[in-house]
Design an enzyme around this catalytic site. Structure first.
Site, mmCIF file in Angstrom:
data_model
loop_
_atom_site.group_PDB
_atom_site.id
_atom_site.type_symbol
_atom_site.label_atom_id
_atom_site.label_comp_id
_atom_site.label_asym_id
_atom_site.label_seq_id
_atom_site.Cartn_x
_atom_site.Cartn_y
_atom_site.Cartn_z
ATOM 1 N N HIS A 45 -5.450 -8.355 -17.296
ATOM 2 C CA HIS A 45 -6.735 -7.885 -17.819
ATOM 3 C C HIS A 45 -6.882 -6.380 -17.595
ATOM 4 O O HIS A 45 -7.365 -5.660 -18.481
ATOM 5 C CB HIS A 45 -7.873 -8.643 -17.128
ATOM 6 C CG HIS A 45 -9.170 -8.595 -17.877
ATOM 7 N ND1 HIS A 45 -9.322 -9.009 -19.173
ATOM 8 C CD2 HIS A 45 -10.406 -8.164 -17.491
ATOM 9 C CE1 HIS A 45 -10.570 -8.858 -19.565
ATOM 10 N NE2 HIS A 45 -11.258 -8.333 -18.558
ATOM 11 N N HIS B 147 2.588 1.928 -3.296
ATOM 12 C CA HIS B 147 1.611 2.511 -4.225
ATOM 13 C C HIS B 147 1.462 4.012 -3.986
ATOM 14 O O HIS B 147 1.412 4.803 -4.938
ATOM 15 C CB HIS B 147 0.262 1.803 -4.042
ATOM 16 C CG HIS B 147 -0.825 2.343 -4.912
ATOM 17 N ND1 HIS B 147 -0.750 2.393 -6.280
ATOM 18 C CD2 HIS B 147 -2.035 2.884 -4.604
ATOM 19 C CE1 HIS B 147 -1.838 2.919 -6.779
ATOM 20 N NE2 HIS B 147 -2.638 3.236 -5.777
ATOM 21 N N GLU C 110 0.822 -1.208 0.000
ATOM 22 C CA GLU C 110 0.000 0.000 0.000
ATOM 23 C C GLU C 110 0.859 1.261 0.000
ATOM 24 O O GLU C 110 0.589 2.215 -0.738
ATOM 25 C CB GLU C 110 -0.930 -0.014 1.225
ATOM 26 C CG GLU C 110 -1.682 1.283 1.472
ATOM 27 C CD GLU C 110 -2.643 1.667 0.359
ATOM 28 O OE1 GLU C 110 -3.173 2.792 0.405
ATOM 29 O OE2 GLU C 110 -2.860 0.846 -0.560
ATOM 30 N N HIS D 296 -21.199 -7.593 -16.898
ATOM 31 C CA HIS D 296 -19.909 -7.308 -17.526
ATOM 32 C C HIS D 296 -19.663 -8.249 -18.703
ATOM 33 O O HIS D 296 -19.170 -7.829 -19.755
ATOM 34 C CB HIS D 296 -18.800 -7.463 -16.480
ATOM 35 C CG HIS D 296 -17.417 -7.219 -17.010
ATOM 36 N ND1 HIS D 296 -17.040 -6.030 -17.567
ATOM 37 C CD2 HIS D 296 -16.320 -8.022 -17.064
ATOM 38 C CE1 HIS D 296 -15.766 -6.090 -17.933
ATOM 39 N NE2 HIS D 296 -15.308 -7.298 -17.646
ATOM 40 N N HIS E 50 -12.049 5.543 -8.419
ATOM 41 C CA HIS E 50 -10.593 5.721 -8.357
ATOM 42 C C HIS E 50 -9.931 5.035 -9.550
ATOM 43 O O HIS E 50 -8.998 5.589 -10.156
ATOM 44 C CB HIS E 50 -10.080 5.139 -7.042
ATOM 45 C CG HIS E 50 -8.646 5.469 -6.753
ATOM 46 N ND1 HIS E 50 -8.143 6.739 -6.852
ATOM 47 C CD2 HIS E 50 -7.600 4.684 -6.369
ATOM 48 C CE1 HIS E 50 -6.855 6.740 -6.532
ATOM 49 N NE2 HIS E 50 -6.504 5.499 -6.245
#
Length: 381
Positions: free
Chosen positions: A344, A114, A111, A288, A177
């Site tokens: 992906h 990032h 985290e 989706h 986000h």
């Protein structure tokens, strides 16, 4: 959460300085490799920032997929410290109470890395905006309002990053986000195209109006599909269907659309606060999947339309469609391996960049339409 405040600005300056130090490497490389040419420097900085933003989007996906989003339960630091090293005691206590919980030493580092990378990208975008305004009087090839808009957007993106943590992975916030990161990628792609036009001394390529219409439709559908994909990921609905093309042994499984697409709710809960059902997760996944058929058909047709005028973009588009099909299928039949999941996301981000590139690399040409060509032939006859 050890009564830690959600917002603790004590380490903010040190986190910012860490991002600055990281950004100094790419900035020094750009300035040294392009000495004596401000235009080349701006172009190189734009391309490098675009590349690092793409990497940041992927690392954000990795952070989410490894359940590291709450590795540090406060913002912008970690238990009021600039790194997990300073929060060793608090993280150890949280990990001891919940060994597989959201706070562990490994997740805290993922985290915080990032956040450091996001801060570094913010520094690069700030530098890009300042340098473009500085070059305005010297004939900058890109309007300074483009990097200024990008700077404003990255600040907004940082705010959503903070909300992702403080609102405990609220699905709507996490999805926004993700979309915000892709918008940032699109803004930088548009600027990269403008720099490319200036470097080669030519503008956009004229394409038939029909091709331009397919491009507009494909771009709009791609954003819808990315939003649906983000909703699948943030609700952890990938494994609701473990076979393809059917789902749970049916072409139309039991689904709860209302609860599945209740937007403002906590993770795993309905808007009424009840536990989200498997039928709701199935509805999220299947929406989706159904949309992907339409997007694949439209973008495949677009790739065919672009083949003669924009061959490079056409090939990139076709290749990425195959990539998305392969990685999406792998997520379903292989049980959502992290490599396929990140790949992906990479494909979706690349599609956004390629379609942005295609949009700004082209413009509609009425004279190039089949009807106009037929009219010219009739007049010449």
């Amino acid at each position: 959460m050890n009564s830690q405040d959600l917002y603790d600005l004590t380490p903010a300056l040190r986190v910012a300085l860490t991002g600055l130090v990281i950004a100094m490497g790419p900035l020094a490389w750009v300035w040294m490799r392009n000495a004596g040419s401000p235009a080349r420097r701006l172009r190189a900085l734009t391309l490098l920032t675009l590349f690092l933003t793409f990497d940041l989007v992927l690392f954000g996906a990795f952070t989410r997929l490894t359940d590291s989003g709450l590795g540090c339960p406060d913002w912008p630091g970690c238990y009021g410290n600039a790194s997990p090293s300073g929060a060793h005691a608090q993280i150890s206590e949280a990990q001891a109470s919940m060994p597989t919980g959201p706070v562990t030493h490994g997740k805290a580092w993922v985290e915080m890395v990032h956040r450091y990378l996001a801060t570094a990208v913010g520094v690069l975008i700030l530098t890009l905006a300042a340098a473009t305004w500085w070059q305005r009087k010297r004939g900058a090839v890109v309007s300074p309002w483009w990097p200024t808009l990008t700077l404003a957007w990255v600040c907004l993106q940082g705010a959503f990053g903070a909300l992702t943590v403080t609102m405990k992975l609220f699905p709507a916030i996490v999805t926004l986000h993700l979309l915000g990161g892709l918008v940032l990628l699109s803004l930088l792609s548009a600027q990269a195209v403008a720099h490319a036009h200036a470097a080669r001394g030519s503008g956009a390529v004229r394409i038939p109006r029909a091709s331009r219409a397919w491009l507009a439709a494909g771009f709009a559908l791609l954003w819808l599909q990315v939003a649906l994909g983000g909703w699948v990921s943030t609700n952890y609905a990938v494994l609701a269907c473990s076979e393809f093309p059917a789902c749970q042994g049916s072409w139309w499984p039991t689904m709860d659309w209302q609860d599945g697409f209740g937007l403002w709710r906590e993770l795993g809960k309905t808007t009424g606060g009840e536990q989200l059902t498997f039928a709701a997760l199935t509805g999220i996944h299947y929406a989706h999947r159904l949309a992907s058929y339409v997007v694949f058909a439209v973008l495949g047709t677009l790739a065919w339309h672009l083949h003669h005028r924009l061959r490079r973009q056409s090939r990139w588009l076709a290749g990425l469609l195959l990539w998305q099909f392969a990685t999406g299928l792998s997520n379903v039949v292989l049980g959502w391996p992290i490599v396929a999941a990140v790949s992906h996301t990479a494909g979706a981000a690349a599609l956004v960049a390629v379609l942005t590139w295609t949009w700004f690399e082209s413009r509609a040409d009425a004279a190039a339409s089949p009807v106009a060509a037929r009219d010219r032939r009739e007049l010449s006859a």
